[in-house]
Design an enzyme around this catalytic site. Structure first.
Site, PDB file in Angstrom:
ATOM      1  N   GLN A  51       0.817  -1.223   0.000  1.00 55.65           N
ATOM      2  CA  GLN A  51       0.000   0.000   0.000  1.00 55.65           C
ATOM      3  C   GLN A  51       0.851   1.275   0.000  1.00 55.65           C
ATOM      4  OE1 GLN A  51      -2.651  -1.663   3.331  1.00 55.65           O
ATOM      5  NE2 GLN A  51      -4.061  -0.359   2.198  1.00 55.65           N
ATOM      6  N   CYS A  94     -10.750   0.308   3.677  1.00 55.60           N
ATOM      7  CA  CYS A  94      -9.352   0.069   3.309  1.00 55.60           C
ATOM      8  C   CYS A  94      -8.715   1.412   2.967  1.00 55.60           C
ATOM      9  CB  CYS A  94      -9.304  -0.861   2.091  1.00 55.60           C
ATOM     10  SG  CYS A  94      -7.630  -1.211   1.545  1.00 55.60           S
ATOM     11  N   LEU A  95      -7.523   1.653   3.471  1.00 53.88           N
ATOM     12  CA  LEU A  95      -6.863   2.940   3.215  1.00 53.88           C
ATOM     13  C   LEU A  95      -6.584   3.142   1.726  1.00 53.88           C
ATOM     14  CD1 LEU A  95      -4.382   3.060   6.249  1.00 53.88           C
ATOM     15  CD2 LEU A  95      -6.427   4.446   5.925  1.00 53.88           C
ATOM     16  N   HIS A 136      -7.493  -9.543   6.098  1.00 54.40           N
ATOM     17  CA  HIS A 136      -7.587  -8.431   5.139  1.00 54.40           C
ATOM     18  C   HIS A 136      -6.181  -8.037   4.656  1.00 54.40           C
ATOM     19  CE1 HIS A 136      -9.242  -4.215   4.058  1.00 54.40           C
ATOM     20  NE2 HIS A 136      -7.938  -4.121   3.881  1.00 54.40           N
ATOM     21  N   HIS A 140      -3.919  -8.350   0.948  1.00 52.15           N
ATOM     22  CA  HIS A 140      -3.154  -7.310   0.236  1.00 52.15           C
ATOM     23  C   HIS A 140      -1.850  -7.881  -0.330  1.00 52.15           C
ATOM     24  CE1 HIS A 140      -5.188  -3.494   0.587  1.00 52.15           C
ATOM     25  NE2 HIS A 140      -5.398  -3.640   1.884  1.00 52.15           N
TER      26      HIS A 140
END
Ligand code: NI
Length: 174
Positions: A51, A94-95, A136, A140
């Protein structure tokens, strides 16, 4: 510590599979520090390296509430060993997908094997919110996002909306 920029959809890097970390050295520790700093700065409860654009299998989590003492947790090369048949449901955000919340059902309990910041292998069980959060974040590392739980039509709609908001030009009348 540095606050890094969080990558959002539709950036293709979010779909890529992250590579295992071979050794927890100075650079890896710096990355982990930055991940914590970036996560706390954005009020998230979890963040994976992908991310911030780094395709390495590492993620950080802190599900403590704001009033409580921080409980930073770091997982390097995490793998899911066991999942319970019993499920739980959370509305997940989610960011990397701003302003989007999706109800997702996941196994209530998971057992994870991972390497900690000292390079040691651990096996731990997680329940409830922590279990959902770990699953979660591991998703990713495999290029999977919460919107992948939706139909293609719904997913495309969300991405379109987010992309529009991101390059919203100034409105002028001439
Ligand atoms: Ni996320």
């Amino acid at each position: 510590m540095t606050i890094r920029e969080i990558i959002t959809v539709p950036d293709e890097i979010l779909k890529k599979i992250s590579e295992p970390i071979e050794k927890v050295g100075v650079n890896e520790k710096k990355l982990i520090d930055d991940l914590f700093e970036t996560m706390y700065n954005s009020n998230g409860i979890g963040l994976a390296a992908v991310q911030v654009g780094i395709l390495k299998r590492v993620l950080v989590i802190d599900v403590s509430s704001k009033e409580d003492k921080k409980k930073p947790m770091c997982f390097i090369n995490p793998t899911i060993k066991k999942l319970s048949d019993e499920m739980s449901v959370y509305e997940e955000g989610c960011l990397s997908i701003p302003d989007t919340f999706i109800e997702i059902q996941r196994p209530k309990i998971c057992e994870i094997e991972y390497v900690d910041i000292d390079g040691k292998i651990n096996i731990k069980q997680f329940d409830g919110l922590l279990s959902t959060c770990v699953q979660h974040e591991i998703n990713h590392l495999d290029g999977k996002l919460i919107i992948d739980h939706l139909s293609k039509l719904k997913r495309d709609m969300i991405i379109k909306k987010i992309s529009k908001n991101q390059n919203n030009p100034d409105r002028i009348i001439v």
